[in-house]
Design a protein around this motif. Structure first.
Motif, PDB file in Angstrom:
ATOM      1  N   ASN A 195       0.843  -1.198   0.000  1.00 59.10           N
ATOM      2  CA  ASN A 195       0.000   0.000   0.000  1.00 59.10           C
ATOM      3  C   ASN A 195       0.876   1.245   0.000  1.00 59.10           C
ATOM      4  O   ASN A 195       1.928   1.269   0.644  1.00 59.10           O
ATOM      5  CB  ASN A 195      -0.908   0.036   1.229  1.00 59.10           C
ATOM      6  CG  ASN A 195      -1.889  -1.119   1.220  1.00 59.10           C
ATOM      7  OD1 ASN A 195      -2.419  -1.472   0.187  1.00 59.10           O
ATOM      8  ND2 ASN A 195      -2.108  -1.717   2.389  1.00 59.10           N
ATOM      9  N   PRO A 196       0.460   2.304  -0.695  1.00 59.82           N
ATOM     10  CA  PRO A 196       1.303   3.510  -0.735  1.00 59.82           C
ATOM     11  C   PRO A 196       1.351   4.209   0.624  1.00 59.82           C
ATOM     12  O   PRO A 196       0.374   4.224   1.356  1.00 59.82           O
ATOM     13  CB  PRO A 196       0.607   4.392  -1.779  1.00 59.82           C
ATOM     14  CG  PRO A 196      -0.791   3.898  -1.857  1.00 59.82           C
ATOM     15  CD  PRO A 196      -0.774   2.463  -1.481  1.00 59.82           C
ATOM     16  N   ILE A 197       2.516   4.783   0.954  1.00 57.55           N
ATOM     17  CA  ILE A 197       2.671   5.562   2.192  1.00 57.55           C
ATOM     18  C   ILE A 197       2.495   7.023   1.784  1.00 57.55           C
ATOM     19  O   ILE A 197       3.341   7.585   1.073  1.00 57.55           O
ATOM     20  CB  ILE A 197       4.056   5.333   2.823  1.00 57.55           C
ATOM     21  CG1 ILE A 197       4.218   3.842   3.175  1.00 57.55           C
ATOM     22  CG2 ILE A 197       4.239   6.209   4.055  1.00 57.55           C
ATOM     23  CD1 ILE A 197       5.626   3.462   3.588  1.00 57.55           C
ATOM     24  N   LEU A 198       1.389   7.608   2.207  1.00 57.09           N
ATOM     25  CA  LEU A 198       1.048   8.943   1.718  1.00 57.09           C
ATOM     26  C   LEU A 198       2.051  10.000   2.134  1.00 57.09           C
ATOM     27  O   LEU A 198       2.252  10.988   1.427  1.00 57.09           O
ATOM     28  CB  LEU A 198      -0.356   9.333   2.192  1.00 57.09           C
ATOM     29  CG  LEU A 198      -1.477   8.507   1.566  1.00 57.09           C
ATOM     30  CD1 LEU A 198      -2.822   8.978   2.074  1.00 57.09           C
ATOM     31  CD2 LEU A 198      -1.444   8.601   0.050  1.00 57.09           C
ATOM     32  N   SER A 199       2.653   9.794   3.308  1.00 53.99           N
ATOM     33  CA  SER A 199       3.608  10.803   3.763  1.00 53.99           C
ATOM     34  C   SER A 199       5.007  10.501   3.254  1.00 53.99           C
ATOM     35  O   SER A 199       5.963  11.188   3.592  1.00 53.99           O
ATOM     36  CB  SER A 199       3.600  10.851   5.292  1.00 53.99           C
ATOM     37  OG  SER A 199       3.846   9.558   5.790  1.00 53.99           O
TER      38      SER A 199
ATOM     39  N   LEU B  27       1.529  12.424  10.609  1.00 52.95           N
ATOM     40  CA  LEU B  27       2.292  11.307  10.013  1.00 52.95           C
ATOM     41  C   LEU B  27       1.651   9.971  10.365  1.00 52.95           C
ATOM     42  O   LEU B  27       1.469   9.104   9.519  1.00 52.95           O
ATOM     43  CB  LEU B  27       3.728  11.323  10.557  1.00 52.95           C
ATOM     44  CG  LEU B  27       4.779  12.070   9.734  1.00 52.95           C
ATOM     45  CD1 LEU B  27       6.141  11.968  10.405  1.00 52.95           C
ATOM     46  CD2 LEU B  27       4.871  11.529   8.308  1.00 52.95           C
ATOM     47  N   TYR B  30      -1.834   9.554   8.511  1.00 59.10           N
ATOM     48  CA  TYR B  30      -1.856   9.364   7.058  1.00 59.10           C
ATOM     49  C   TYR B  30      -0.916   8.279   6.563  1.00 59.10           C
ATOM     50  O   TYR B  30      -1.041   7.814   5.431  1.00 59.10           O
ATOM     51  CB  TYR B  30      -1.587  10.693   6.336  1.00 59.10           C
ATOM     52  CG  TYR B  30      -2.773  11.620   6.459  1.00 59.10           C
ATOM     53  CD1 TYR B  30      -2.716  12.725   7.295  1.00 59.10           C
ATOM     54  CD2 TYR B  30      -3.962  11.348   5.792  1.00 59.10           C
ATOM     55  CE1 TYR B  30      -3.816  13.546   7.445  1.00 59.10           C
ATOM     56  CE2 TYR B  30      -5.063  12.163   5.948  1.00 59.10           C
ATOM     57  CZ  TYR B  30      -4.986  13.264   6.784  1.00 59.10           C
ATOM     58  OH  TYR B  30      -6.072  14.072   6.938  1.00 59.10           O
ATOM     59  N   SER B  31       0.025   7.880   7.363  1.00 64.57           N
ATOM     60  CA  SER B  31       0.929   6.799   6.944  1.00 64.57           C
ATOM     61  C   SER B  31       0.178   5.509   6.663  1.00 64.57           C
ATOM     62  O   SER B  31       0.606   4.702   5.848  1.00 64.57           O
ATOM     63  CB  SER B  31       1.977   6.553   8.026  1.00 64.57           C
ATOM     64  OG  SER B  31       2.831   7.653   8.100  1.00 64.57           O
ATOM     65  N   GLY B  34      -2.739   4.564   3.140  1.00 62.22           N
ATOM     66  CA  GLY B  34      -2.448   4.024   1.819  1.00 62.22           C
ATOM     67  C   GLY B  34      -3.445   2.959   1.402  1.00 62.22           C
ATOM     68  O   GLY B  34      -3.845   2.877   0.233  1.00 62.22           O
ATOM     69  N   VAL B  38      -5.704   2.875  -1.977  1.00 66.53           N
ATOM     70  CA  VAL B  38      -5.738   1.754  -2.925  1.00 66.53           C
ATOM     71  C   VAL B  38      -7.180   1.340  -3.191  1.00 66.53           C
ATOM     72  O   VAL B  38      -7.585   1.101  -4.332  1.00 66.53           O
ATOM     73  CB  VAL B  38      -4.912   0.556  -2.390  1.00 66.53           C
ATOM     74  CG1 VAL B  38      -5.191  -0.698  -3.198  1.00 66.53           C
ATOM     75  CG2 VAL B  38      -3.430   0.889  -2.435  1.00 66.53           C
TER      76      VAL B  38
END
Lengths: 559, 99
Positions: A195-199, B27, B30-31, B34, B38
């Motif tokens: 999954n992408p890490i937005l930060s 952080l 929002y970390s 993801g 998706v």
């Protein structure tokens, strides 16, 4: 005591220096390598494919759009039952089992492509069989809602040497760069689950989709033209044929068809020599249709007048050649209009002589013959004109009735359009607008290449052409009530330095209605066998299409 | 004077700590978003695919060849005779009927 203390001190300092050196090595010297390794683990890179632009007809209905399709691939290391996978894929994709098996022979491959651009329905069918080791990747393909309509004009999309989509022939080829767009890239940090890490780090280069094109092509006219052309070629047992229709005022291509044609969605099933559009890429000798242009030139220069008479008393001898009329009939004193009505070759030799050699060549060049028209189709070519010093007297004579000079159908119909529109040579074009990604639309404007004839000249020649239709060989088949300006043509085909005695290219060129021409059309029928004459093959096809066009444009009979 | 300096330093330290905690909070929140991104991307993709499928279907059904076939099925034929209505004749001919 002091010595031991010093020794400990030196040892500590030494170890400290060792650690600093090691840290320097890992953090400075090996920085790039370790950064790369870390990114490989945590950063994913995705190509964002650009969508190829769509192509629309003049009424904004789609001619070519994209549909979902997939690349089917195998991951040999994940396959549990190879025989089951091979036989299932062979059945579903209609590929021989030997072909699939041969791709799996190399034992160290991790990824093997099997079939490109497989349609969604087929892919769903394969997915439902839950085979392991079979994967699918998005690979859109072109979809043609109107099936094979305008195949020659549209062209098709194949692959280039790198395996990327590329347009070939026609509009797809000419506008390939505009249509293909530019792929984007998305590089982002991902967690252990992907999954992408937005930060985290995100590098996003957006895809630039291809531009959409809207053509001048009228789908309804194209439909009628293709139907009538096919019927005509079959009825007259011909080798093939073309129909080209332009808007004489603007040069916009309303319809362009050639038969036999091919299905651009399955271009690989057809021979390569079918791909080129004969309207722009093949040449023919125009025969008597060319007479209207020489007649217009002579009138334009004042070398003959509308009331000039010619004494058609018999064949003409030039050098060792004899020029006769097509039916060996001679009518005595005839007018210029009757020269066209009777399609008199000897009459046209008289007109060309009056015009003079230099002006004959000058008008041929100014009418655009010998050079491409610059229409926006990839494969356009032009036969070259003989150099001026290679023209003999017989060449000028035969050129006056359209033999010994080669041109493309598009060149011919464009030249006649100059008579229909009051004397302007227009640049033919097919794309009327290009829509950019930001929604902005670029319009392609009609272009006047040059003025050729005076308006009065075109009025006189137009009336002569109406007279040729009303009183010539086509008088019994033309639709009643309409003033149609036209001319038949029957040209012998040159083979190995001489003319074949039986094979001809039959043609008819014309425009209507006379007072405000809505279309100019050229029909060519190649090697008809039921009759060699343009009046008996190409003319009926022309009038059949013209009748439909009158109805379509709402043009009432008024004559 | 000393109290003022101490108070100022305390405020700076407090603000710094506040910013640090806020940064940590954002952080942290929002970390792990993801997964939601998706999921939303998949939803968008599915809708775009459905859109493309429907566009293709509309294009197929409204193609001239399809309309021609359907027209034949429901008994429509091409007109064999076109009747055109003339514009009114000039007044000098008003004795003749005109449409």
């Amino acid at each position: 005591m002091g010595k031991r203390l010093s020794l400990v001190f030196v040892t500590v300092i030494f170890l400290f220096i060792l650690i600093v050196v090691k840290l320097f090595f890992w953090q400075v010297v090996s920085f790039d390598k370790l950064k790369g390794l870390a990114e490989q683990q945590s950063v994913t890179s995705l190509t964002i494919p650009a969508k190829r632009g769509a192509i629309f007809a003049t009424d904004n209905t789609p001619l070519t759009i994209n549909q979902r399709a997939f690349l089917v691939y195998l991951e040999p290391l994940k396959i549990k039952n190879i025989n089951e996978v091979v036989s299932t894929l062979s059945k579903e994709l209609d590929i021989p089992t030997a072909s699939i098996s041969s791709k799996l022979k190399e034992t160290n491959l991790v990824w093997v492509p099997i079939a490109h651009k497989v349609e969604e329905a087929k892919v769903e069918s394969i997915k439902s069989q839950k085979l392991t080791g079979v994967g699918f990747m998005d690979e859109p393909k072109r979809f043609y809602p109107e099936a094979s309509m305008a195949a020659h004009l549209l062209g098709f999309v194949g692959k280039d040497s790198k395996g990327d989509d590329q347009g070939y022939f026609g509009i797809e080829g000419y506008y390939d760069e505009q249509l293909r767009g530019r792929n984007g890239v998305l590089r982002q940090e991902t967690d252990a689950r992907g999954n992408p890490i937005l930060s985290g780090k995100i590098e996003d280069i957006s895809a630039v989709n291809g531009r959409d094109l809207t053509l001048t092509l009228d789908k309804s006219i194209q439909y009628v033209v293709e139907k009538k052309l096919k019927e005509g070629v079959e009825k007259y047992s011909a080798k093939g044929g073309t129909v080209t229709i332009l808007d004489p005022k603007t040069g916009a291509v309303l319809a362009m068809a050639a038969y036999p044609s091919y299905d651009e969605g399955k271009f690989y099933n057809y021979k390569g020599d079918l791909y080129k559009n004969p309207v722009v890429a093949s040449s023919y000798e125009p025969g008597s249709t060319f007479k209207v242009l020489i007649m217009a030139a002579a009138l334009n220069e004042g070398k003959v007048k509308p009331d000039t008479k010619y004494n058609e008393e018999g064949p003409i001898k030039i050098d060792k050649y004899t020029i006769e009329t097509w039916n060996k009939k001679y009518h005595g004193e005839i007018s210029l209009s009757q020269i066209l009505e009777y399609s008199s070759n000897v009459g046209m030799v008289f007109v060309a002589k009056a015009l003079g050699r230099d002006l004959v060549l000058d008008y041929i060049e100014r009418l655009g013959f010998g050079n491409p028209t610059d229409v926006d189709l990839q494969e356009e070519t032009s036969p070259e004109l003989r150099p001026k010093d290679k023209w003999s007297e017989i060449d000028y004579a035969t050129a006056s009735f359209g033999q010994g000079i080669a041109l493309t159908p598009l060149q011919m119909v464009r030249a006649v359009a100059a008579i229909a529109n009051g004397g302007k040579l227009m640049r033919p074009y097919i794309v009327k607008s290009i829509k950019q990604n930001d929604g902005k639309v670029i319009y392609i404007r009609p272009k006047v290449e040059r003025n050729i004839f005076k308006k009065e000249t075109t009025s006189i020649v137009s009336e002569m052409m109406v007279s040729a239709v009303d009183n010539g060989e086509t008088k019994y088949i033309k639709p009643p009530g309409y003033k149609i300006a036209g001319k038949t043509g029957t040209a012998q085909i040159a083979i190995a330095g001489h003319y074949d005695t039986e094979k001809t290219i039959a043609s008819f060129v014309g425009f209507a209605p006379l007072d405000d021409p809505k279309f100019v059309m050229l029909v060519t029928i190649q090697e008809p066998t039921t009759s060699p004459w343009g009046s008996e093959t190409a003319a009926p096809v022309f009038f059949g299409i013209a009748k439909e066009l009158f109805s379509y444009f709402g043009i009432s009979p008024n004559y | 004077m000393n109290n003022k300096i101490i108070a100022t330093n305390l405020v700076i330290i407090f603000i710094t700590l506040l910013i640090a905690f806020f940064h940590l909070f954002v952080l942290n929140r929002y970390s792990t978003s993801g997964e939601k991104l998706v999921s939303l991307s998949s939803e968008t993709e599915e809708l775009e695919k459905e859109n493309a499928r429907l566009t293709q279907k509309i294009a197929s059904v409204s193609a001239l060849s399809a309309i021609s076939v359907r027209a034949k099925e429901i008994g429509l034929t091409s007109s064999s005779q076109i009747v055109s209505l003339q514009s009114p004749l000039p007044i000098a001919f008003s004795s003749r009927s005109s449409l």
